[in-house]
Design a protein around this motif. Structure first.
Motif, PDB file in Angstrom:
ATOM      1  N   SER A 424       0.764  -1.275  -0.064  1.00 55.17           N
ATOM      2  CA  SER A 424      -0.108  -0.105  -0.042  1.00 55.17           C
ATOM      3  C   SER A 424       0.898   1.147  -0.062  1.00 55.17           C
ATOM      4  CB  SER A 424      -0.821   0.090   1.274  1.00 55.17           C
ATOM      5  OG  SER A 424      -1.904  -1.203   1.373  1.00 55.17           O
ATOM      6  N   VAL A 425       2.090   1.372   0.716  1.00 54.97           N
ATOM      7  CA  VAL A 425       2.685   2.464   0.617  1.00 54.97           C
ATOM      8  C   VAL A 425       3.461   2.480  -0.357  1.00 54.97           C
ATOM      9  CG1 VAL A 425       5.000   3.353   1.982  1.00 54.97           C
ATOM     10  CG2 VAL A 425       3.358   2.254   3.321  1.00 54.97           C
ATOM     11  N   HIS A 426       4.125   1.431  -1.062  1.00 55.36           N
ATOM     12  CA  HIS A 426       4.718   1.633  -2.460  1.00 55.36           C
ATOM     13  C   HIS A 426       3.661   2.156  -3.532  1.00 55.36           C
ATOM     14  CE1 HIS A 426       8.442  -1.147  -1.041  1.00 55.36           C
ATOM     15  NE2 HIS A 426       8.367   0.067  -0.760  1.00 55.36           N
ATOM     16  N   GLU A 427       2.432   1.587  -3.353  1.00 53.92           N
ATOM     17  CA  GLU A 427       1.512   2.067  -4.436  1.00 53.92           C
ATOM     18  C   GLU A 427       1.081   3.469  -4.483  1.00 53.92           C
ATOM     19  OE1 GLU A 427      -2.616   0.314  -6.205  1.00 53.92           O
ATOM     20  OE2 GLU A 427      -2.060  -0.261  -4.026  1.00 53.92           O
ATOM     21  N   MET A 428       1.064   3.719  -3.015  1.00 56.09           N
ATOM     22  CA  MET A 428       0.743   5.459  -3.014  1.00 56.09           C
ATOM     23  C   MET A 428       1.955   6.326  -3.514  1.00 56.09           C
ATOM     24  SD  MET A 428      -0.193   7.314   0.645  1.00 56.09           S
ATOM     25  CE  MET A 428      -1.798   6.304   0.823  1.00 56.09           C
ATOM     26  N   VAL A 429       3.126   5.650  -3.149  1.00 53.79           N
ATOM     27  CA  VAL A 429       4.397   6.429  -3.543  1.00 53.79           C
ATOM     28  C   VAL A 429       4.444   6.544  -5.236  1.00 53.79           C
ATOM     29  CG1 VAL A 429       7.135   6.233  -3.774  1.00 53.79           C
ATOM     30  CG2 VAL A 429       5.858   6.086  -1.928  1.00 53.79           C
ATOM     31  N   VAL A 430       4.193   5.442  -5.773  1.00 49.67           N
ATOM     32  CA  VAL A 430       4.349   5.308  -7.284  1.00 49.67           C
ATOM     33  C   VAL A 430       3.262   6.119  -7.899  1.00 49.67           C
ATOM     34  CG1 VAL A 430       3.961   3.743  -9.238  1.00 49.67           C
ATOM     35  CG2 VAL A 430       5.479   3.166  -7.286  1.00 49.67           C
ATOM     36  N   ALA A 431       2.086   6.118  -7.293  1.00 48.61           N
ATOM     37  CA  ALA A 431       0.812   7.131  -7.903  1.00 48.61           C
ATOM     38  C   ALA A 431       1.235   8.532  -7.865  1.00 48.61           C
ATOM     39  CB  ALA A 431      -0.364   6.726  -6.985  1.00 48.61           C
ATOM     40  N   ARG A 432       2.003   8.872  -6.829  1.00 48.07           N
ATOM     41  CA  ARG A 432       2.433  10.272  -6.724  1.00 48.07           C
ATOM     42  C   ARG A 432       3.764  10.613  -7.933  1.00 48.07           C
ATOM     43  NH1 ARG A 432       0.256  13.406  -2.730  1.00 48.07           N
ATOM     44  NH2 ARG A 432      -1.242  12.431  -1.325  1.00 48.07           N
ATOM     45  N   GLY A 433       4.155   9.596  -8.581  1.00 50.68           N
ATOM     46  CA  GLY A 433       5.485   9.793  -9.324  1.00 50.68           C
ATOM     47  C   GLY A 433       6.761   9.447  -8.682  1.00 50.68           C
ATOM     48  N   GLY A 434       6.596   8.667  -7.531  1.00 51.31           N
ATOM     49  CA  GLY A 434       7.854   8.397  -6.754  1.00 51.31           C
ATOM     50  C   GLY A 434       8.451   7.324  -7.293  1.00 51.31           C
ATOM     51  N   SER A 435       9.421   6.804  -6.197  1.00 53.27           N
ATOM     52  CA  SER A 435      10.024   5.752  -6.625  1.00 53.27           C
ATOM     53  C   SER A 435      10.041   4.658  -5.020  1.00 53.27           C
ATOM     54  CB  SER A 435      11.684   5.600  -6.651  1.00 53.27           C
ATOM     55  OG  SER A 435      12.406   4.552  -6.880  1.00 53.27           O
ATOM     56  N   PHE A 436       9.735   3.301  -5.167  1.00 54.89           N
ATOM     57  CA  PHE A 436       9.800   2.531  -4.098  1.00 54.89           C
ATOM     58  C   PHE A 436      11.305   2.170  -3.753  1.00 54.89           C
ATOM     59  CE2 PHE A 436       9.407   0.110  -7.647  1.00 54.89           C
ATOM     60  CZ  PHE A 436      10.360  -0.777  -7.694  1.00 54.89           C
ATOM     61  N   SER A 437      12.162   2.650  -4.435  1.00 52.24           N
ATOM     62  CA  SER A 437      13.819   2.295  -4.041  1.00 52.24           C
ATOM     63  C   SER A 437      14.484   3.564  -4.487  1.00 52.24           C
ATOM     64  CB  SER A 437      14.371   1.238  -4.891  1.00 52.24           C
ATOM     65  OG  SER A 437      15.560   1.068  -4.397  1.00 52.24           O
ATOM     66  N   ALA A 438      14.753   4.415  -3.174  1.00 54.68           N
ATOM     67  CA  ALA A 438      15.528   5.757  -3.465  1.00 54.68           C
ATOM     68  C   ALA A 438      16.820   5.643  -3.526  1.00 54.68           C
ATOM     69  CB  ALA A 438      14.983   6.808  -2.427  1.00 54.68           C
ATOM     70  N   GLU A 439      17.596   4.845  -2.664  1.00 56.13           N
ATOM     71  CA  GLU A 439      18.882   4.671  -2.491  1.00 56.13           C
ATOM     72  C   GLU A 439      19.517   3.509  -1.986  1.00 56.13           C
ATOM     73  OE1 GLU A 439      20.433   7.518   0.201  1.00 56.13           O
ATOM     74  OE2 GLU A 439      19.378   6.859   1.924  1.00 56.13           O
ATOM     75  N   HIS A 440      18.591   2.598  -1.644  1.00 57.72           N
ATOM     76  CA  HIS A 440      19.277   1.230  -1.310  1.00 57.72           C
ATOM     77  C   HIS A 440      19.101   0.275  -2.442  1.00 57.72           C
ATOM     78  CE1 HIS A 440      17.957   2.211   3.088  1.00 57.72           C
ATOM     79  NE2 HIS A 440      19.085   2.811   2.640  1.00 57.72           N
ATOM     80  N   GLY A 441      18.705   0.520  -3.431  1.00 51.33           N
ATOM     81  CA  GLY A 441      18.553  -0.543  -4.618  1.00 51.33           C
ATOM     82  C   GLY A 441      17.377  -1.472  -4.441  1.00 51.33           C
ATOM     83  N   VAL A 442      17.414  -2.312  -5.538  1.00 57.43           N
ATOM     84  CA  VAL A 442      16.313  -3.242  -5.577  1.00 57.43           C
ATOM     85  C   VAL A 442      16.897  -4.607  -5.075  1.00 57.43           C
ATOM     86  CG1 VAL A 442      14.883  -4.773  -7.445  1.00 57.43           C
ATOM     87  CG2 VAL A 442      15.635  -2.408  -7.879  1.00 57.43           C
ATOM     88  N   GLY A 443      17.989  -4.977  -4.899  1.00 55.70           N
ATOM     89  CA  GLY A 443      18.449  -6.265  -4.775  1.00 55.70           C
ATOM     90  C   GLY A 443      17.338  -7.423  -4.803  1.00 55.70           C
ATOM     91  N   ARG A 444      17.248  -8.328  -3.784  1.00 54.66           N
ATOM     92  CA  ARG A 444      16.259  -9.187  -3.856  1.00 54.66           C
ATOM     93  C   ARG A 444      14.807  -9.047  -3.257  1.00 54.66           C
ATOM     94  NH1 ARG A 444      21.246 -11.334  -3.887  1.00 54.66           N
ATOM     95  NH2 ARG A 444      21.728 -12.924  -5.521  1.00 54.66           N
ATOM     96  N   LEU A 445      15.090  -7.916  -2.424  1.00 52.04           N
ATOM     97  CA  LEU A 445      13.664  -7.421  -1.607  1.00 52.04           C
ATOM     98  C   LEU A 445      12.684  -6.987  -2.372  1.00 52.04           C
ATOM     99  CD1 LEU A 445      12.212  -7.336   1.345  1.00 52.04           C
ATOM    100  CD2 LEU A 445      13.567  -5.214   1.525  1.00 52.04           C
ATOM    101  N   LYS A 446      12.967  -6.183  -3.473  1.00 49.50           N
ATOM    102  CA  LYS A 446      12.046  -5.378  -4.143  1.00 49.50           C
ATOM    103  C   LYS A 446      12.113  -5.928  -5.618  1.00 49.50           C
ATOM    104  CE  LYS A 446      12.945  -1.433  -1.117  1.00 49.50           C
ATOM    105  NZ  LYS A 446      13.244   0.019  -1.072  1.00 49.50           N
ATOM    106  N   VAL A 447      12.587  -7.029  -5.894  1.00 45.59           N
ATOM    107  CA  VAL A 447      12.373  -7.618  -7.223  1.00 45.59           C
ATOM    108  C   VAL A 447      10.794  -7.624  -7.800  1.00 45.59           C
ATOM    109  CG1 VAL A 447      12.641  -9.716  -8.737  1.00 45.59           C
ATOM    110  CG2 VAL A 447      14.488  -8.810  -7.399  1.00 45.59           C
TER     111      VAL A 447
END
Length: 482
Positions: A424-447
């Motif tokens: 829900s947090v990530h969906e809200m971020v993306v809907a506002r033109g944001g990114s769910f990974s700002a500085e830590h990367g994608v790694g395996r957690l956010k694939v």
């Protein structure tokens, strides 16, 4: 096996490129003196969420040995997981499933090869810690401005591979902006010699920028040409209490108008952070008797002839007159400035001691930040009784938006809604033109997040690049792309 790992396995099997486990046969193909014992620290990440496995650990001394290790793994079709300082928070350095990989540690490649003060350039190997790079620059009366809380452990190779940001990105940019050239070993074991010290070089595709931020999925960065800057003649630090995040954003604009590009850092701190510190770290000195709801930590760096205290006092007076500042403290000594910064830097440790339900490293267009904070808080309040610690680098729109159990409750009680909170947090971020990974990367957690919200054309291009450079799929399998 996780869904991402299953997708990676299925893709490899479909392409006829199943990876093999690292074992005795590969050990015999390693250069002499490269193999080391695997220790628990090599298979863990800071928050304890990921516990990996590996068949071998190689720690080469130089780029030629890195190339030999990669060639041996390519010949045997064995996955390689690069390992820097191990400070990453998205599982990029941890492989939990699939055939046992080889861990490739860069810790033995820790030389600062050269410093060119007149050019404002340093050549550092991948295993140099960020703190050591900053110290080497200081010895030449220069500054390497990238600054992270984990800089005593984080290594240059990992910093570049994740395009780390940190507290000074507002003024100096992320790791990518501070790198002029790299030396790297590509997936076939060839060495790319591109340690240029040039500001301008239009000679084709910029492979440097391709490898920076790729998290070891396209090659192994072994050294880098880093951009240095002259240190500011004088620095000033202040804590300013603001009414709310919208006022903090207006204060950032005011600081820009009054101080231009002399604002080095602009950190937003919610009162929940200091309250966690009071609860779990009572010996940590707090600047206020009770934690304000919202504060800004601002640092400025001025040229010779200008006084930071005068500049910060003028900023505070203007902010107070505009209703943007309720209270404030200007550091009167280096120790007090360090104390202010320690307040900010110890927030993650207090968070760890409390135990988060879900942590989010997000970025938003600056104008969207106040609305997001308000709407996300309301959304989470509808889900249950939870505490939110929102803090981060407001100057570049990067927030660490972390959700914690209510006082007296354990985070395990929220396991049934943890994934829903994150989505829900990530969906809200993306809907506002944001990114769910700002500085830590994608790694395996956010694939899975990247697959869900990534632009389809961009993902297709990324997969094509991965297939072209790493057709065997041996480079950090399962990271970034499923």
């Amino acid at each position: 096996m996780t869904g991402a790992a299953e997708r990676m396995r299925d893709r490899q099997m479909t392409d006829g490129m199943a990876l093999n486990p690292a074992g005795p046969d590969l050990a015999e193909a390693m250069p002499p003196g490269v193999l080391r014992e695997i220790e628990p620290r090599h298979l863990e990440e800071p928050r304890g969420r990921y516990h990996g496995h590996a068949g071998l650990l190689a720690a080469p001394h130089n780029v030629e040995e890195v190339a030999a290790v990669v060639r041996a793994c390519a010949a045997a079709r064995i996955g390689i997981v690069p390992l820097g300082g191990g400070t990453g928070l998205v599982g990029g350095q941890i492989m939990q499933d699939g055939p046992l990989p080889l861990l490739l540690s860069l810790e033995r490649m820790h030389a600062v090869r050269d410093v060119y003060p007149q050019e404002n350039v340093m050549i550092a190997e991948a295993g140099v810690t960020l703190q050591s790079a900053r110290d080497a620059a200081k010895d030449s009366d220069r500054l390497f401005p990238l600054s992270l809380a984990s800089q005593g452990s984080a290594q240059i190779g990992g910093v570049l591979s994740t395009n780390a940001g940190g507290v000074n990105a507002l003024r100096y940019g992320t790791a990518r902006a501070l790198c002029l050239g790299i030396e790297a070993v590509l997936p076939d074991g060839s060495i790319m010699h591109d340690l240029k010290r040039l500001r301008k070089d239009n000679t084709g595709y910029d492979l440097r920028d391709l490898l920076i931020g790729a998290e070891g999925s396209l090659g192994i960065i072994t050294a880098a040409s880093l951009r240095l800057v002259p240190p500011p003649a004088a620095n000033g630090v202040a804590l300013i209490v603001v009414p709310d995040p919208a006022a903090a954003l207006d204060l950032l604009s005011l600081a820009g108008r009054q101080l231009g590009d002399c604002v080095t850092a602009f950190e937003l701190i919610s009162g929940q952070g200091p309250r966690f510190q009071m609860e779990k770290m009572p010996d940590l000195r707090q600047p206020f008797d009770s934690a304000p709801d919202w504060m800004v930590l601002i640092e400025i760096g001025l040229p010779r002839g200008l006084e930071p205290d005068t500049a910060l006092e003028a900023l505070f007076e203007a902010a107070a007159e505009a209703g943007l500042a309720l209270d404030g403290l200007i550091a009167q000594s280096g120790q007090q400035a360090a104390d202010f910064w320690r307040l900010r830097e110890e927030i993650p440790e207090a968070n760890r001691l409390i135990g988060a339900i879900s942590s989010h490293d997000i970025s938003l267009p600056l104008s969207e930040v106040p609305g997001f904070i308000e709407d996300a808080g309301a959304m989470l309040a509808d889900m249950g009784n939870m505490r939110i610690n929102c803090f981060g680098h407001l100057g570049d729109g990067n927030l660490h938006y972390n959700v914690f159990p209510a006082k007296g409750r354990d985070r395990a009680e929220y396991d049934d809604i943890r994934k829903r909170i994150q989505a829900s947090v990530h969906e809200m971020v993306v809907a506002r033109g944001g990114s769910f990974s700002a500085e830590h990367g994608v790694g395996r957690l956010k694939v899975a997040d990247l697959e869900r919200w990534g632009d389809p054309a961009r993902l297709q291009a990324m997969r094509a690049i991965k297939a072209a450079l790493d057709p065997l799929g041996i480079m950090n399998p399962g990271a970034v792309l499923a």
